[in-house]
Design a protein around this motif. Structure first.
Motif, PDB file in Angstrom:
ATOM      1  N   CYS A 117       0.819  -1.222   0.000  1.00 43.75           N
ATOM      2  CA  CYS A 117       0.000   0.000   0.000  1.00 43.75           C
ATOM      3  C   CYS A 117       0.846   1.261   0.000  1.00 43.75           C
ATOM      4  O   CYS A 117       0.300   2.365  -0.045  1.00 43.75           O
ATOM      5  CB  CYS A 117      -0.895   0.039   1.235  1.00 43.75           C
ATOM      6  N   SER A 118       2.153   1.158   0.127  1.00 43.32           N
ATOM      7  CA  SER A 118       2.972   2.364   0.263  1.00 43.32           C
ATOM      8  C   SER A 118       4.408   2.066  -0.146  1.00 43.32           C
ATOM      9  O   SER A 118       4.793   0.893  -0.306  1.00 43.32           O
ATOM     10  CB  SER A 118       2.980   2.831   1.722  1.00 43.32           C
ATOM     11  N   GLY A 119       5.186   3.124  -0.253  1.00 43.01           N
ATOM     12  CA  GLY A 119       6.604   2.979  -0.556  1.00 43.01           C
ATOM     13  C   GLY A 119       7.361   2.311   0.585  1.00 43.01           C
ATOM     14  O   GLY A 119       8.261   1.499   0.359  1.00 43.01           O
ATOM     15  N   SER A 120       6.996   2.671   1.820  1.00 45.71           N
ATOM     16  CA  SER A 120       7.659   2.046   2.978  1.00 45.71           C
ATOM     17  C   SER A 120       7.446   0.540   2.946  1.00 45.71           C
ATOM     18  O   SER A 120       8.377  -0.250   3.144  1.00 45.71           O
ATOM     19  CB  SER A 120       7.091   2.588   4.293  1.00 45.71           C
ATOM     20  N   GLU A 121       6.212   0.145   2.718  1.00 44.89           N
ATOM     21  CA  GLU A 121       5.918  -1.295   2.679  1.00 44.89           C
ATOM     22  C   GLU A 121       6.606  -1.970   1.495  1.00 44.89           C
ATOM     23  O   GLU A 121       6.979  -3.148   1.586  1.00 44.89           O
ATOM     24  CB  GLU A 121       4.406  -1.521   2.581  1.00 44.89           C
ATOM     25  N   ALA A 122       6.739  -1.250   0.397  1.00 46.00           N
ATOM     26  CA  ALA A 122       7.430  -1.837  -0.766  1.00 46.00           C
ATOM     27  C   ALA A 122       8.892  -2.109  -0.416  1.00 46.00           C
ATOM     28  O   ALA A 122       9.444  -3.164  -0.762  1.00 46.00           O
ATOM     29  CB  ALA A 122       7.325  -0.908  -1.968  1.00 46.00           C
ATOM     30  N   ASN A 123       9.532  -1.172   0.300  1.00 41.07           N
ATOM     31  CA  ASN A 123      10.933  -1.381   0.685  1.00 41.07           C
ATOM     32  C   ASN A 123      11.059  -2.430   1.789  1.00 41.07           C
ATOM     33  O   ASN A 123      11.996  -3.231   1.795  1.00 41.07           O
ATOM     34  CB  ASN A 123      11.560  -0.051   1.126  1.00 41.07           C
ATOM     35  N   GLU A 124      10.121  -2.399   2.729  1.00 39.83           N
ATOM     36  CA  GLU A 124      10.121  -3.414   3.796  1.00 39.83           C
ATOM     37  C   GLU A 124       9.979  -4.813   3.160  1.00 39.83           C
ATOM     38  O   GLU A 124      10.658  -5.770   3.548  1.00 39.83           O
ATOM     39  CB  GLU A 124       8.945  -3.134   4.744  1.00 39.83           C
ATOM     40  N   ALA A 151      19.562   9.316   2.271  1.00 39.81           N
ATOM     41  CA  ALA A 151      18.532   8.474   1.649  1.00 39.81           C
ATOM     42  C   ALA A 151      17.220   8.626   2.397  1.00 39.81           C
ATOM     43  O   ALA A 151      17.198   8.915   3.594  1.00 39.81           O
ATOM     44  CB  ALA A 151      18.966   7.013   1.690  1.00 39.81           C
ATOM     45  N   TYR A 152      16.125   8.416   1.686  1.00 38.86           N
ATOM     46  CA  TYR A 152      14.820   8.276   2.340  1.00 38.86           C
ATOM     47  C   TYR A 152      14.147   7.038   1.761  1.00 38.86           C
ATOM     48  O   TYR A 152      13.870   6.983   0.566  1.00 38.86           O
ATOM     49  CB  TYR A 152      13.928   9.513   2.132  1.00 38.86           C
ATOM     50  N   HIS A 153      13.907   6.048   2.620  1.00 35.34           N
ATOM     51  CA  HIS A 153      13.295   4.818   2.134  1.00 35.34           C
ATOM     52  C   HIS A 153      12.020   4.458   2.887  1.00 35.34           C
ATOM     53  O   HIS A 153      11.459   3.392   2.644  1.00 35.34           O
ATOM     54  CB  HIS A 153      14.287   3.653   2.222  1.00 35.34           C
ATOM     55  N   GLY A 154      11.580   5.312   3.827  1.00 37.09           N
ATOM     56  CA  GLY A 154      10.316   5.019   4.492  1.00 37.09           C
ATOM     57  C   GLY A 154      10.411   5.086   5.999  1.00 37.09           C
ATOM     58  O   GLY A 154      11.428   5.528   6.556  1.00 37.09           O
ATOM     59  N   VAL A 155       9.347   4.635   6.656  1.00 38.83           N
ATOM     60  CA  VAL A 155       9.199   4.899   8.091  1.00 38.83           C
ATOM     61  C   VAL A 155       8.965   3.675   8.967  1.00 38.83           C
ATOM     62  O   VAL A 155       8.748   3.826  10.162  1.00 38.83           O
ATOM     63  CB  VAL A 155       8.053   5.900   8.341  1.00 38.83           C
ATOM     64  N   ALA A 224      19.206   2.138  -3.271  1.00 40.44           N
ATOM     65  CA  ALA A 224      19.527   3.486  -3.740  1.00 40.44           C
ATOM     66  C   ALA A 224      18.342   4.103  -4.483  1.00 40.44           C
ATOM     67  O   ALA A 224      17.751   3.453  -5.353  1.00 40.44           O
ATOM     68  CB  ALA A 224      20.733   3.436  -4.673  1.00 40.44           C
ATOM     69  N   GLU A 225      18.025   5.348  -4.119  1.00 39.89           N
ATOM     70  CA  GLU A 225      17.118   6.143  -4.951  1.00 39.89           C
ATOM     71  C   GLU A 225      17.987   6.735  -6.059  1.00 39.89           C
ATOM     72  O   GLU A 225      18.986   7.397  -5.745  1.00 39.89           O
ATOM     73  CB  GLU A 225      16.543   7.323  -4.176  1.00 39.89           C
ATOM     74  N   PRO A 226      17.624   6.557  -7.313  1.00 40.46           N
ATOM     75  CA  PRO A 226      18.466   7.118  -8.378  1.00 40.46           C
ATOM     76  C   PRO A 226      18.696   8.635  -8.203  1.00 40.46           C
ATOM     77  O   PRO A 226      19.810   9.121  -8.367  1.00 40.46           O
ATOM     78  CB  PRO A 226      17.682   6.803  -9.641  1.00 40.46           C
ATOM     79  N   ALA A 257      16.775  -0.629  -6.628  1.00 39.87           N
ATOM     80  CA  ALA A 257      16.468   0.752  -7.021  1.00 39.87           C
ATOM     81  C   ALA A 257      15.143   1.148  -6.374  1.00 39.87           C
ATOM     82  O   ALA A 257      14.116   0.509  -6.619  1.00 39.87           O
ATOM     83  CB  ALA A 257      16.366   0.856  -8.537  1.00 39.87           C
ATOM     84  N   ASP A 258      15.196   2.156  -5.534  1.00 36.68           N
ATOM     85  CA  ASP A 258      13.975   2.698  -4.939  1.00 36.68           C
ATOM     86  C   ASP A 258      13.477   3.801  -5.867  1.00 36.68           C
ATOM     87  O   ASP A 258      14.002   4.905  -5.881  1.00 36.68           O
ATOM     88  CB  ASP A 258      14.281   3.233  -3.535  1.00 36.68           C
ATOM     89  N   GLU A 259      12.462   3.455  -6.643  1.00 32.79           N
ATOM     90  CA  GLU A 259      11.945   4.387  -7.672  1.00 32.79           C
ATOM     91  C   GLU A 259      10.612   4.991  -7.236  1.00 32.79           C
ATOM     92  O   GLU A 259       9.776   5.349  -8.067  1.00 32.79           O
ATOM     93  CB  GLU A 259      11.793   3.646  -9.008  1.00 32.79           C
ATOM     94  N   VAL A 260      10.439   5.111  -5.922  1.00 33.59           N
ATOM     95  CA  VAL A 260       9.170   5.635  -5.402  1.00 33.59           C
ATOM     96  C   VAL A 260       8.911   7.054  -5.938  1.00 33.59           C
ATOM     97  O   VAL A 260       7.765   7.400  -6.251  1.00 33.59           O
ATOM     98  CB  VAL A 260       9.159   5.583  -3.858  1.00 33.59           C
ATOM     99  N   ILE A 261       9.955   7.843  -6.068  1.00 31.77           N
ATOM    100  CA  ILE A 261       9.791   9.200  -6.613  1.00 31.77           C
ATOM    101  C   ILE A 261      10.112   9.245  -8.102  1.00 31.77           C
ATOM    102  O   ILE A 261       9.434   9.920  -8.877  1.00 31.77           O
ATOM    103  CB  ILE A 261      10.698  10.187  -5.848  1.00 31.77           C
ATOM    104  N   THR A 262      11.154   8.533  -8.506  1.00 31.21           N
ATOM    105  CA  THR A 262      11.668   8.690  -9.873  1.00 31.21           C
ATOM    106  C   THR A 262      10.873   7.898 -10.916  1.00 31.21           C
ATOM    107  O   THR A 262      11.047   8.128 -12.109  1.00 31.21           O
ATOM    108  CB  THR A 262      13.151   8.264  -9.921  1.00 31.21           C
ATOM    109  N   ALA A 286       5.841   3.358  -5.760  1.00 31.79           N
ATOM    110  CA  ALA A 286       4.569   3.737  -5.113  1.00 31.79           C
ATOM    111  C   ALA A 286       4.125   5.051  -5.765  1.00 31.79           C
ATOM    112  O   ALA A 286       4.291   5.213  -6.974  1.00 31.79           O
ATOM    113  CB  ALA A 286       4.752   3.876  -3.596  1.00 31.79           C
ATOM    114  N   LYS A 287       3.605   5.971  -4.999  1.00 34.37           N
ATOM    115  CA  LYS A 287       3.289   7.339  -5.443  1.00 34.37           C
ATOM    116  C   LYS A 287       2.730   7.439  -6.871  1.00 34.37           C
ATOM    117  O   LYS A 287       1.549   7.262  -7.091  1.00 34.37           O
ATOM    118  CB  LYS A 287       4.526   8.222  -5.284  1.00 34.37           C
ATOM    119  N   GLY A 288       3.599   7.702  -7.846  1.00 38.13           N
ATOM    120  CA  GLY A 288       3.164   7.942  -9.220  1.00 38.13           C
ATOM    121  C   GLY A 288       2.508   6.746  -9.878  1.00 38.13           C
ATOM    122  O   GLY A 288       1.927   6.877 -10.963  1.00 38.13           O
TER     123      GLY A 288
END
Ligand SMILES: Cc1ncc(COP(=O)(O)O)c(C=O)c1O
Length: 447
Positions: A117-124, A151-155, A224-226, A257-262, A286-288
């Motif tokens: 449901c989220s970027g955090s969960e995707a990375n977890e 880096a920011y990968h979630g909470v 890594a977030e690109p 690759a954490d592409e949550v934003i990119t 996630a997000k987009g």
């Protein structure tokens, strides 16, 4: 919905609502900013102000607001089947079609998707898959995770442990054991004599030294977030990402690759991994993916990783809402818009370069220390008179500038002494002009 008077809503908000990443006392003193509606690239707040959304909600409303195609797809799905799970040897049509579509869009080796449901969960989820992948192959000693400063990968506890921002992990006594930071390529904040490319090389060399020190056979993966987003829009210097990727190949370390934003067009392609030819082993998003219309995250894994998971029986991970049919329907409609309206080439060839020219023209402003960005993502480092940005400022200039910018009609995000920009991808040249004219006025007032 009955519209409540603003003051009444603010009182209720103050009394009952805890916000994410918020200093509540400051927010209550200033009065919560309540958004009522939106259309295109603009939001209308509770007091009737029409504001250009320079950060697409929170780096997510890629196709802009008011897209009836998504609303209709979601409504249809809700009427037919609002929810069914993907447990119990079952699933529904939308997540199947979405997984197939993602496999076509993603880098070649990534053909398998599990939803969250989220970027955090995707990375977890990526973290757990990686642990399982090595344990199933009898390599439980290969468990350490590398991520980068800024880096920011979630909470969640584990994704906060990968987040390289002391303000995020400090209050919770994180990182957990086994999470290690290597330097992120934040040249502006590095206080170095090296030029950006040389600094990027140094970051890779330092990462190699850390791998050497820890032992590659103990390191499972590097995330890594690109482009590092929430850490301050850190655009990788030339050569840095391919070298980092190669380092992981050389040491048999999975590259995530954490592409949550990119992802989904922000840089003019479906994924940054394709632009930089990163060929990741796992990719999170996630997000987009739904342009923020409904919550959805996804973890994609390579054929090699999927095969180990599939071959070994029961996959003991997943959420009640993994593959939620309504969120997946929103994503499919969103992808149709991105594809059908040619939004990726629009970002790559026209509006992205136009946005970057306007952004970089502001570098001349005396209050700007650096203007950087790529595609439709940008940052301005703001200088206090006679100084350089602080890494941990007491009175962050970015927040001050964002307050002034809002008075000039645009929403931007203050981070430390910088502001971040990531408007909807459908933004027009006239709206980009308005964004930067307003920012210039705000910068003049700040200076
Ligand atoms: C790169 C990146 N990864 C992960 C996340 C976490 O996503 P979420 O807030 O959906 O949990 C974010 C959120 O901004 C992000 O920017």
């Amino acid at each position: 919905m009955i519209i409540q008077p603003s003051e009444q809503l603010r009182e209720l908000d103050q009394a009952y609502h805890l916000h994410p990443f918020t200093n509540h006392e400051e927010m209550h003193a200033a009065g919560t900013h309540i958004i009522r509606s939106a259309e295109g690239r603009f939001v209308i707040d509770q007091d009737g102000n029409r504001l250009l959304d320079g950060i697409a909600g929170l780096w997510c409303v890629n196709v802009g607001y008011g897209r009836h195609e998504i609303v209709e797809a979601v409504t249809r799905q809700m009427q037919e089947l609002p929810y069914y799970c993907s447990f119990l040897n079952s699933t529904t049509q939308p997540p199947i079609l979405l997984a197939e579509r993602l496999a076509r869009l993603a880098p070649a080796r990534l053909n398998h998707t599990t939803f969250t449901c989220s970027g955090s969960e995707a990375n977890e989820t990526a973290l757990k898959i990686i642990r399982g992948y090595y344990k199933l192959q009898g390599q439980s000693q290969k468990y350490k995770i590398l991520s980068r400063t800024y880096a920011y990968h979630g909470v969640t506890l584990a994704t906060t442990s990968m987040t390289g921002l002391p303000a995020c992990y400090g209050p919770f006594d994180l990182p957990l054991p086994g999470f290690l930071q290597v330097p992120g390529p934040y040249h502006y904040g590095a206080n170095t004599d090296l030029d950006p490319v040389a600094y990027g090389q140094w970051c890779v060399e330092e990462t190699a030294r850390i791998i050497e020190r820890e032992g590659a056979d103990t390191i499972a993966a590097l995330f890594a977030e690109p482009i590092q987003g929430a850490g301050g829009v850190i655009v990788p210097p030339e050569g840095y990402l391919p070298a980092l990727r190669q380092l992981c190949w050389d040491h048999n370390i999975l590259f995530v690759a954490d592409e949550v934003i990119t992802g989904f067009g922000r840089l003019g392609d479906w994924f940054a991994s394709t632009i930089w030819d990163l060929d990741p082993d796992l990719m999170t998003m996630a997000k987009g993916i739904t342009s923020g219309y409904l919550p959805l995250g996804a973890t994609m894994v390579s054929d090699e990783v999927a095969e180990v998971l599939i071959r070994n029986g029961y996959f003991a991970h997943g959420f009640t809402y993994s593959g939620h049919p309504t969120s997946a329907a929103a994503a499919l409609a969103n992808l149709d818009i991105l594809e059908g309206e040619g939004i990726l080439p629009w970002v790559r060839d026209q509006i992205g370069p136009y946005f970057q020219r306007q952004l970089k023209a502001l570098a001349e402003h005396p209050a700007v220390g650096e203007a950087r960005g790529d595609g439709l993502i940008g940052a301005l480092e703001v200088l206090p008179r006679g100084g350089k940005a602080a890494l941990n400022p007491k009175d962050p200039m970015g927040v001050k500038l964002s307050v002034l910018a809002r008075e000039e009609g645009v929403i931007v995000r203050g981070i430390r002494d910088l502001i971040a920009l990531s408007p909807p991808l459908t933004i027009t040249e006239t709206e980009v002009d308005f964004l930067f004219t307003s920012l210039r006025k705000a910068l003049d007032r700040l200076w």
